[in-house]
Design a protein around this motif. Structure first.
Motif, mmCIF file in Angstrom:
data_model
loop_
_atom_site.group_PDB
_atom_site.id
_atom_site.type_symbol
_atom_site.label_atom_id
_atom_site.label_comp_id
_atom_site.label_asym_id
_atom_site.label_seq_id
_atom_site.Cartn_x
_atom_site.Cartn_y
_atom_site.Cartn_z
ATOM 1 N N LEU B 72 0.857 -1.176 0.000
ATOM 2 C CA LEU B 72 0.000 0.000 0.000
ATOM 3 C C LEU B 72 0.894 1.228 0.000
ATOM 4 N N VAL B 73 0.390 2.290 -0.583
ATOM 5 C CA VAL B 73 1.090 3.574 -0.501
ATOM 6 C C VAL B 73 0.992 4.066 0.938
ATOM 7 N N LYS B 74 2.153 4.308 1.560
ATOM 8 C CA LYS B 74 2.159 4.723 2.966
ATOM 9 C C LYS B 74 2.355 6.236 3.086
ATOM 10 N N SER B 75 3.190 6.793 2.228
ATOM 11 C CA SER B 75 3.362 8.248 2.244
ATOM 12 C C SER B 75 3.949 8.705 0.912
ATOM 13 N N ILE B 76 3.753 9.979 0.645
ATOM 14 C CA ILE B 76 4.307 10.583 -0.571
ATOM 15 C C ILE B 76 5.126 11.785 -0.111
ATOM 16 N N ILE B 151 -2.912 7.913 -0.175
ATOM 17 C CA ILE B 151 -2.490 6.992 0.870
ATOM 18 C C ILE B 151 -3.457 5.808 0.876
ATOM 19 N N GLY B 152 -2.915 4.605 0.901
ATOM 20 C CA GLY B 152 -3.759 3.412 0.945
ATOM 21 C C GLY B 152 -3.996 2.778 -0.421
#
Lengths: 326, 347
Positions: B72-76, B151-152
């Motif tokens: 999952l995308v956790k942070s950008i 996120i997510g």
């Protein structure tokens, strides 16, 4: 809100000994619900009746603490943890036993290297002269909560047990302000979350709701030199995507996200890489219950000085309330 | 059935554990015409029911998970680099310099960057990289990334479907799309037959995050017998023979306390009787498969485990022999047919 949280966090409720906090919550809400009951484990289940969807809303009322395991001849008390207790956070703190006895937590002074500190190197000093005097106040098996009275610091509240009395406050405020809906809503103040989501498990089985929303705290990534996490205090309640115990159901996530959008509330998304929460137990109950959570960003979780934003908690109430109406 | 094509189609379906809502319908489409009813439950388990015609018919559950490990995308960050959290167990070492797909508002490609050897410190050359140290580069600025990615959002490895020599294939997610391919093969094999018992073919979810789909599905179905089809470790250089099984020698049938003795013996008997290749997978405790959850569902379910040998598990180059899928299909189909007359001696 601050007054309510101050009252809630002040009450004793170490996992397995939730009587005091339960009575307080009961007093706050009993005139606002259609029925109220306590199940075999001690969960407080307050229901607003309706013919629509069955919704379970959960916040755990238990808190971490310690349990006396041995009293030595000089009256010093050795203890074990109830839930996840950090030896580092415990050092130099005060604890309060259920009967009001206060003690201070300290460590064996000969221990040179604090890095190797374990809970077994710590003891509680209740000021007793000897074993006999200590045992007049404390017996082995008695539990104690950490002391950390609530204080206001700007928009932030500092207190013990914001995990999860802040969630309890969100439920209480929602109960008080929720207009009549079609839905049958079960507000559950769960027990033994800190011991492994145990109260939520039995409550969910009893209720068998169509879906569930929990309100609990989450960790943040907004303190000096901390681990990467997108959640920050004061930026709004977080909608849980996952933690160690659950991947939240997309329907519940969507309900919360769209409700927040409709109300124009600030929200964040929570990805918690460690730990679990009540939805972890609820969603696996009896063939599966779609579950989600609203999380209150909380710094220094499981310390006697947890910190959360009042505006996040207020916004969590708005989000929960509107989600239950829709 | 052409299992290569079925596998190719299956591994093209993104189904990161807990995020199978985007993929249940595609799994369902592969079951259409091969059973009497198809249901998708609230956990996105896909359940194909083949109805039996017996008087005292039992419920048999065939379970194979279709979720896959992923991210999952956790942070950008401010420059547009994306940090990941993993769903299920990856060894971060294998992620360096991999291509990924980010499933945002639209699908975009990215790469997981690797520091050039010139810039590695002496310590870094000796230690394994951690997931927190890896970032996905999409080529876009942060403001552009954030228009597409939140996120997510789920992230999957982007790897080709390789056809190796000797009937072997290599790609991602063969754990456990090979089990799903076998399940569909069994449905296909039995399609023109009517059996006495009700067979529930279940493609389950959330296995890689804790056997969760199987837990809820077995509760709902409440089966009398369950057979789990999953992957075990194939033989690889430098790995102990105790925990690995040669490719092409048939599925490994699990034996141990997690698995029902008579049911397991029946599988061995049927393999022997019909000359189907199989191996023995010794499991002294938790098999780490759905059998562990299903066995203790409600008041208990006699459960057996069949595992397809798979090399390089949890990488983008998982490798198996198609013949082992075919052997699994043959074994389970014969077993299900045999239950018409041999139920009493089986459970």
């Amino acid at each position: 809100m601050f007054e309510l949280i101050k009252n809630l966090t002040d009450k004793f409720g170490v996992s397995g000994n939730e009587e005091e906090i339960r009575e307080f919550i009961k007093g706050e809400i009993k005139s606002k619900v259609d029925s109220i009951e306590v199940d075999a484990l001690g969960n407080l289940i307050a229901t607003k009746k309706g013919n629509g969807k069955k919704i379970m809303v959960a916040a755990h009322m238990d808190e971490i603490g310690v349990m006396a395991t041995h009293i030595d001849e000089k009256g010093f008390i050795r203890f074990s943890n109830i839930g996840w207790v950090s030896q580092n956070y415990s050092l130099g703190q005060r604890v309060r036993f259920k009967n009001g006895t206060i003690g201070t937590v300290f460590f064996e002074e000969k221990l040179d290297d604090l890095k190797s500190l374990k809970l077994s190197n710590l003891y509680i000093d209740i000021g007793a002269k000897n074993s006999e005097e200590a045992q007049k106040k404390v017996n082995i098996g008695d539990t104690a909560a950490f002391c950390g009275p609530a204080e206001l610091a700007g928009d932030m509240i500092i207190s013990k047990a914001l995990d999860d009395r802040s969630g309890c406050a969100v439920l209480i405020e929602t109960i008080k302000n929720l207009p009549k809906t079609d839905n049958e809503i079960y507000f559950v103040f769960t027990v033994q979350e800190e011991l492994g989501l145990r109260g939520a498990k039995t409550a969910a089985f009893r209720i068998l709701p169509d879906f569930a929303i929990a309100v609990d705290v989450t960790l943040t990534g907004d303190t000096p030199d901390c681990k990467t996490m997108e959640v920050k205090c004061g930026m709004g309640p977080a909608i849980k995507i996952k933690d160690g115990s659950v991947v939240c159901h997309n329907d519940v996530r969507k309900l919360l996200t769209e409700t927040a959008k409709k109300l124009n509330l600030p929200i964040q998304y929570e990805i918690l890489e460690r730990g679990g929460s009540d939805p972890g137990a609820i969603h696996l109950t009896a063939g599966g219950i779609p579950s989600g959570a609203i999380s209150i960003p909380c710094r220094y979780t499981h310390s006697p000085s947890e910190m959360a934003s009042i505006s996040d908690i207020d916004n969590a109430v708005k989000l929960l309330k509107e989600s239950l109406i829709g | 059935m052409d299992y290569k094509n079925v596998l190719k189609e299956l591994v093209g379906i993104p189904a990161v554990s807990g995020f199978e809502n985007v993929s249940g319908a595609r799994i369902k489409s592969l079951m259409v015409g091969k059973c009497d009813e198809i249901m998708i439950d609230s956990f996105y388990n896909v359940i194909g029911l083949k109805k039996g015609n017996g008087d005292n018919r039992k419920k048999i559950m065939i379970s194979a998970h279709y979720d896959e490990i992923g991210f999952l995308v956790k942070s950008i960050d401010d420059k547009g680099f994306i940090k990941l959290t993993s769903m299920g167990g990856f060894d971060p070492k294998i992620l360096l310099a991999q291509e990924v797909l980010i499933h945002g508002t639209r699908e975009i490609e990215g790469i997981i960057g690797a520091k050039p050897p010139h810039l590695l410190t002496p310590e870094e050359t000796k230690t394994a990289v951690k997931l927190v140290d890896l970032s996905v580069d999409t080529g876009m600025e942060a403001s552009e990334v954030k228009k597409i990615v939140s996120i997510g959002d789920i992230v999957t490895l982007k790897v080709p479907f390789l056809e190796l020599q000797g009937g072997k294939v290599s790609t991602k997610s063969l754990d456990n799309r090979s089990g799903v391919a076998a399940t569909i093969g069994i449905m296909n094999e039995l399609n023109d037959k009517t059996l006495k018992n009700d067979i529930y073919f279940v493609a389950t979810t959330q296995e890689e995050v804790g056997l969760r789909g199987a837990e809820v599905s077995s509760y709902n179905i409440d089966p009398d017998i369950a057979i789990v089809i999953d992957a075990c470790h194939g033989d690889m250089p430098d790995c102990s023979k105790d925990f690995t099984y040669p490719l092409g020698k048939g599925p490994a049938i699990g034996i141990g306390p997690n698995l029902h003795k008579k049911l397991t013996k029946k599988l061995f008997d049927i393999a022997k009787r019909n000359g189907v290749l199989c191996q023995t997978d010794v499991e002294p405790g938790n098999t780490g498969t759905e059998a562990w959850a299903i066995q203790v569902s409600r008041s208990g379910v006699p459960t057996a485990l069949i595992s397809i040998p798979l090399r390089y598990m949890h990488t983008g180059t998982e490798t198996l022999d198609i013949a082992d899928i075919e052997s699994s299909v043959k074994l389970v189909s014969l077993f299900l047919a045999a239950l018409d007359d041999e139920m009493e001696e089986t459970v």
